[in-house]
Scaffold this motif. Structure first.
Motif, short mmCIF file in Angstrom:
data_model
loop_
_atom_site.label_atom_id
_atom_site.label_comp_id
_atom_site.label_asym_id
_atom_site.label_seq_id
_atom_site.Cartn_x
_atom_site.Cartn_y
_atom_site.Cartn_z
N VAL A 99 0.86 -1.18 0.00
CA VAL A 99 0.00 0.00 0.00
C VAL A 99 0.90 1.23 0.00
O VAL A 99 1.79 1.36 0.85
N GLY A 100 0.69 2.11 -0.96
CA GLY A 100 1.49 3.31 -1.07
C GLY A 100 1.00 4.42 -0.14
O GLY A 100 -0.21 4.55 0.10
N LEU A 101 1.92 5.19 0.38
CA LEU A 101 1.61 6.37 1.19
C LEU A 101 2.44 7.52 0.64
O LEU A 101 3.67 7.48 0.68
N ILE A 102 1.78 8.54 0.12
CA ILE A 102 2.48 9.67 -0.48
C ILE A 102 2.31 10.90 0.42
O ILE A 102 1.19 11.31 0.72
N THR A 103 3.44 11.47 0.86
CA THR A 103 3.42 12.67 1.68
C THR A 103 4.18 13.78 0.96
O THR A 103 5.09 13.51 0.17
N PRO A 104 3.85 15.03 1.24
CA PRO A 104 4.53 16.14 0.54
C PRO A 104 5.97 16.36 1.01
O PRO A 104 6.79 16.87 0.27
N GLU A 105 6.27 15.96 2.26
CA GLU A 105 7.61 16.15 2.82
C GLU A 105 7.67 15.44 4.16
O GLU A 105 6.65 14.95 4.65
N LEU A 106 8.84 15.41 4.76
CA LEU A 106 8.99 14.80 6.09
C LEU A 106 9.62 15.75 7.09
O LEU A 106 9.83 15.38 8.25
N GLU A 107 9.94 16.98 6.67
CA GLU A 107 10.56 17.94 7.59
C GLU A 107 9.57 18.39 8.65
O GLU A 107 9.94 18.62 9.80
N ASN A 108 8.31 18.55 8.27
CA ASN A 108 7.28 18.88 9.25
C ASN A 108 6.96 17.61 10.02
O ASN A 108 6.51 16.62 9.43
N PRO A 109 7.18 17.58 11.34
CA PRO A 109 7.04 16.33 12.10
C PRO A 109 5.65 15.72 12.09
O PRO A 109 5.48 14.56 12.46
N PHE A 160 3.96 14.93 9.48
CA PHE A 160 3.88 13.93 8.41
C PHE A 160 4.51 12.59 8.81
O PHE A 160 3.91 11.54 8.57
N PRO A 161 5.69 12.58 9.43
CA PRO A 161 6.19 11.31 9.95
C PRO A 161 5.26 10.69 10.99
O PRO A 161 5.13 9.46 11.05
N ALA A 162 4.61 11.54 11.80
CA ALA A 162 3.68 11.01 12.81
C ALA A 162 2.50 10.31 12.14
O ALA A 162 2.10 9.21 12.55
N LEU A 163 1.95 10.93 11.11
CA LEU A 163 0.86 10.30 10.36
C LEU A 163 1.33 9.03 9.67
O LEU A 163 0.63 8.00 9.67
#
Length: 356
Positions: free
Chosen positions: A60-70, A72-75
């Motif tokens: 299952v793919g998960l696409i996020t815009p970036e990982l610098e904002n914490p 997004f890693p939390a999600l």
């Protein structure tokens, strides 16, 4: 082995005999109990016996815009854990400046045969982006779920925090502390969450302070969702006399605190700051940040449930699951300057302003 069995049994809340039956693949153990024992193995750091390792039900793919904002890693962590528990293997694809676009990442995931895709704060949230890319994805038979940013033009399940309610919570908190000159630092106006936050901010300022849309609009400053963006936006708002700043992300809020200190002001004595997200570690900043907590756990799990329903052949509702945020009060907000409560503009029954 005895000590290990005892540890696993204590962690799972079952007998050592039950643990032994599970580890040896014996029948007669309820599925839920078996799952508890396997979870205990994982928590304690023991490697599962080969015969107990669950085969992957697919990618299952998960696409996020970036990982610098914490946030997004939390999600990503919540979503990844929920997928793994269901036997799926999460594949994280992240956009980077100058790197792959969302469309390119989507194409890559489809080529690898993913069972579905979860998009976090993607182009679906951009009112200027063409929503047909998602119709084309559905045409390829790939289920997907979208987090943060609703579009009536995309037939899919959406998962969002209530951005309007979030801003009203922040405004209500600051007004209760005596602030009447409150600014809002948000991202670019083309994004749905930004538009919703502005609507909630306008509503809160009207209900709590009696301000007109024109008066409130002067207190809204657009910038980027970064520490530097928050610093620039908050600096502009402080120059306009704001004694409190509500920010659209925790990263922006950290920038707002920096902007205040650059001007010789203290947070919260001179300027109060409210963030948005309640990112990991944000409680340990200086000062600890008052923020609006996104219900990350509930949102991530809901997105996975909706996607797996689609993968299983049951179309998820084509609508929006909206989750209520929570105000977390810490050390970055306090009474207005000099601790004096500002006079609030309200209206009497006839719509005429009075002070109270």
């Amino acid at each position: 082995m005895t000590a290990r069995l005892a540890d696993i049994a204590a962690q799972a809340g079952v007998s050592e005999a039950t643990v032994s039956r599970v580890l040896n693949g014996k029948p007669g153990v309820a599925a839920a109990t078996r799952q508890s024992v396997l979870a205990a193995l994982d928590v304690l750091g023991y490697e599962r016996p080969v015969r107990l390792r669950q085969r992957s039900a697919g990618l299952v793919g998960l696409i996020t815009p970036e990982l610098e904002n914490p946030i997004f890693p939390a999600l990503a962590q919540v979503i990844g854990q929920a997928l793994t528990r269901q036997g799926y293997t999460p594949v994280l694809a992240t956009q980077t400046p100058g790197g792959s676009t969302e469309d390119e990442l989507t194409e890559m995931l489809v080529e690898r045969g993913v069972a579905g895709i979860i998009f976090v704060s993607g182009l679906h949230a951009d009112t200027t982006a063409d929503p047909q890319r998602y119709d084309q994805l559905r045409g390829k038979g790939v289920p997907y779920v979208l987090i943060n940013g609703f579009s009536p033009h995309i037939q899919a399940a959406f998962v969002s925090p209530d951005d309007r309610a979030a801003m009203k919570l922040a405004v209500t908190h600051l007004v209760s502390l005596g602030h009447s000159r409150i600014g809002l630092a948000v991202g670019p106006k083309r994004f749905v969450p930004v538009l919703r936050k502005i609507e909630g901010f306008h509503a809160g300022m009207r209900e709590r302070l009696g301000l007109s849309p024109e008066e409130t609009e002067e207190l809204v400053q657009h910038s980027l969702y970064t520490l530097e963006g928050g610093q620039a936006a908050a600096g502009a708002l402080i120059e306009r006399g704001c004694t409190a700043v509500v920010c659209a992300s925790d990263m922006m809020a950290l920038g707002a605190i920096r902007a205040a200190r650059q001007r010789g002001l203290q947070v919260p004595r001179d300027v109060s700051v409210v963030g948005f997200d309640d990112s990991p570690l944000i409680a340990f900043t200086d000062p600890p940040l008052t923020t609006i907590r996104q219900p990350v756990q509930a949102m991530g799990q809901a997105a996975v449930r909706a996607l797996l329903e689609e993968i299983g052949g049951t179309p998820a509702p084509h609508g929006e699951f909206v989750f209520m945020p929570e105000l977390v009060v810490r050390g970055s907000t306090a009474s207005g300057p000099q601790g004096q409560r500002s006079l609030l503009r309200r209206t009497d029954g006839g719509g005429n302003p009075f002070e109270g």
